[in-house]
Design a protein around this motif. Structure first.
Motif, mmCIF file in Angstrom:
data_model
loop_
_atom_site.group_PDB
_atom_site.id
_atom_site.type_symbol
_atom_site.label_atom_id
_atom_site.label_comp_id
_atom_site.label_asym_id
_atom_site.label_seq_id
_atom_site.Cartn_x
_atom_site.Cartn_y
_atom_site.Cartn_z
ATOM 1 N N ARG A 36 -21.399 50.182 99.273
ATOM 2 C CA ARG A 36 -20.810 50.628 98.295
ATOM 3 C C ARG A 36 -21.266 51.876 97.939
ATOM 4 N N HIS A 37 -22.306 52.575 98.152
ATOM 5 C CA HIS A 37 -22.755 53.971 97.817
ATOM 6 C C HIS A 37 -23.436 54.707 98.928
ATOM 7 N N LYS A 38 -23.028 54.522 100.175
ATOM 8 C CA LYS A 38 -23.782 55.139 101.129
ATOM 9 C C LYS A 38 -24.239 56.422 100.964
ATOM 10 N N GLY A 39 -25.432 57.036 101.171
ATOM 11 C CA GLY A 39 -25.770 58.220 100.976
ATOM 12 C C GLY A 39 -26.436 58.695 99.798
ATOM 13 N N LEU A 40 -26.451 57.338 98.956
ATOM 14 C CA LEU A 40 -26.836 57.834 97.420
ATOM 15 C C LEU A 40 -28.179 57.139 97.276
ATOM 16 N N ASP A 41 -28.832 57.888 96.404
ATOM 17 C CA ASP A 41 -30.644 57.592 96.228
ATOM 18 C C ASP A 41 -30.670 56.710 94.675
ATOM 19 N N TRP A 42 -31.249 55.426 94.754
ATOM 20 C CA TRP A 42 -31.359 54.845 93.642
ATOM 21 C C TRP A 42 -32.287 55.903 92.424
ATOM 22 N N ALA A 43 -33.061 56.565 93.145
ATOM 23 C CA ALA A 43 -34.249 57.262 92.187
ATOM 24 C C ALA A 43 -33.112 58.437 91.299
ATOM 25 N N ASN A 44 -32.310 58.839 91.877
ATOM 26 C CA ASN A 44 -31.295 59.765 91.315
ATOM 27 C C ASN A 44 -30.416 59.146 90.313
ATOM 28 N N GLN B 245 -8.227 53.151 91.216
ATOM 29 C CA GLN B 245 -9.561 53.011 91.164
ATOM 30 C C GLN B 245 -9.487 51.225 91.592
ATOM 31 N N TYR B 246 -8.673 50.707 91.220
ATOM 32 C CA TYR B 246 -8.719 49.120 91.553
ATOM 33 C C TYR B 246 -8.510 49.161 93.188
ATOM 34 N N ARG B 247 -7.746 49.916 93.588
ATOM 35 C CA ARG B 247 -7.435 49.685 95.081
ATOM 36 C C ARG B 247 -8.588 50.157 95.960
ATOM 37 N N GLU B 248 -9.385 51.312 95.384
ATOM 38 C CA GLU B 248 -10.663 51.935 95.924
ATOM 39 C C GLU B 248 -11.671 50.730 96.022
ATOM 40 N N LEU B 249 -11.783 50.078 94.756
ATOM 41 C CA LEU B 249 -12.791 48.886 94.747
ATOM 42 C C LEU B 249 -12.486 47.937 95.752
ATOM 43 N N GLN B 250 -11.043 47.686 95.976
ATOM 44 C CA GLN B 250 -10.951 46.446 97.043
ATOM 45 C C GLN B 250 -11.199 47.097 98.382
ATOM 46 N N GLN B 251 -11.584 48.330 98.628
ATOM 47 C CA GLN B 251 -11.914 48.819 99.887
ATOM 48 C C GLN B 251 -13.257 48.266 100.319
ATOM 49 N N LEU B 252 -14.217 48.061 99.120
ATOM 50 C CA LEU B 252 -15.599 47.761 99.151
ATOM 51 C C LEU B 252 -15.802 46.110 99.287
ATOM 52 N N GLY B 253 -14.680 45.374 99.176
ATOM 53 C CA GLY B 253 -14.874 44.054 99.319
ATOM 54 C C GLY B 253 -13.706 43.258 98.937
ATOM 55 N N ASN B 254 -13.725 41.891 98.716
ATOM 56 C CA ASN B 254 -12.449 41.087 98.336
ATOM 57 C C ASN B 254 -12.771 40.635 96.815
ATOM 58 N N PHE B 255 -12.098 41.314 95.873
ATOM 59 C CA PHE B 255 -12.248 41.057 94.794
ATOM 60 C C PHE B 255 -11.104 40.472 94.180
ATOM 61 N N ASP B 256 -11.278 39.570 93.004
ATOM 62 C CA ASP B 256 -9.938 39.079 92.374
ATOM 63 C C ASP B 256 -9.135 37.988 93.271
ATOM 64 N N ASP C 115 -4.862 38.523 101.631
ATOM 65 C CA ASP C 115 -5.613 39.449 102.255
ATOM 66 C C ASP C 115 -4.906 40.924 101.911
ATOM 67 N N HIS C 116 -3.948 41.047 100.761
ATOM 68 C CA HIS C 116 -3.214 42.227 100.257
ATOM 69 C C HIS C 116 -3.909 42.384 98.893
ATOM 70 N N VAL C 117 -3.643 43.644 98.118
ATOM 71 C CA VAL C 117 -3.780 43.992 96.830
ATOM 72 C C VAL C 117 -2.419 44.172 96.268
ATOM 73 N N PHE C 118 -2.165 43.541 95.160
ATOM 74 C CA PHE C 118 -0.732 43.557 94.630
ATOM 75 C C PHE C 118 -0.862 44.163 93.030
ATOM 76 N N LEU C 119 0.104 44.950 92.834
ATOM 77 C CA LEU C 119 0.323 45.294 91.521
ATOM 78 C C LEU C 119 1.329 44.453 90.760
ATOM 79 N N TYR C 120 1.177 44.121 89.554
ATOM 80 C CA TYR C 120 2.337 43.302 89.016
ATOM 81 C C TYR C 120 2.677 43.825 87.685
ATOM 82 N N HIS C 121 3.680 43.231 87.057
ATOM 83 C CA HIS C 121 3.816 43.742 85.569
ATOM 84 C C HIS C 121 3.748 42.281 84.834
ATOM 85 N N ASN C 122 3.527 42.526 83.431
ATOM 86 C CA ASN C 122 3.676 41.203 82.562
ATOM 87 C C ASN C 122 3.975 41.905 81.224
ATOM 88 N N GLY C 123 4.623 41.005 80.064
ATOM 89 C CA GLY C 123 4.530 41.544 78.900
ATOM 90 C C GLY C 123 3.180 41.805 78.418
#
Length: 191
Positions: free
Chosen positions: A33-41, A129-140, A167-175
């Protein structure tokens, strides 16, 4: 475990240490999820921002499992999203915003997604951002999450939500005043 310091926005030392340990373990377990990042930072930035650490604790307490998903070179901030497999359990059964909540004549939910996020010091994910998150795994895959809704749609009474099915991300509407046991919201926080 619920945070009894909800309005103080500062965690006691023991709770702060426990949260940092949880975040570190999640960070190390999910390096994709965070390649190249260091926990100490990341930890140094968290320790310099107790209010943001409080917000992360709120995300954790409501089942969001926050984790670092990026680094903003312009601001020097680390970006956290809720990374729980399903929309956080402690943030479901919510209509979209205060206007939607007040418009309900009966069977009102306890809160709205926008108000709860603001109280936690976080923002709802945008569709991008939601679509970016879905690139990191299968959510919702069994739930759905409200996302930030454009003013033009909201003005007409609607609100947007997303999920992952087939296996697809969908955008919907609702009241905007609708709410469901399987719909909540995911948050974003930059530190």
């Amino acid at each position: 475990m619920k945070n009894t310091n909800r309005n103080k926005q500062q965690l006691p030392a023991s709770q702060r240490e426990a949260l940092l340990n949880t975040l570190k373990a999640r960070f190390e377990k999910n390096m994709h999820r965070h390649k190249g990042l260091d926990w100490a930072n990341v930890q140094a930035k968290l320790e310099d921002n107790p209010g943001k650490l409080w917000s992360l604790n709120e995300m954790e307490d409501t089942g969001g499992e926050p984790d670092v998903v990026g680094y903003d070179k312009k601001t020097g901030g680390f970006i956290f999203y809720d990374c729980s497999a399903e929309t956080p359990k402690g943030r479901r059964n919510l209509c979209y915003d205060r206007e939607a909540l007040e418009s309900r004549k009966e069977h009102k939910p306890e809160d709205s997604a926008i108000d709860m996020a603001a109280a936690m010091g976080i923002a709802l994910l945008t569709e991008a951002q939601y679509r970016e998150l879905q690139q990191l795994g299968n959510f919702d895959t069994k739930t759905s999450s409200w996302v930030q809704t454009p003013a033009a749609i909201r003005k007409l009474g609607g609100a947007l939500f997303c999920d992952r099915r087939y296996d697809h991300v969908f955008l919907y509407h609702n009241g905007a005043s609708s709410y469901y046991a399987a719909r909540g919201f995911r948050g974003a926080l930059s530190i």
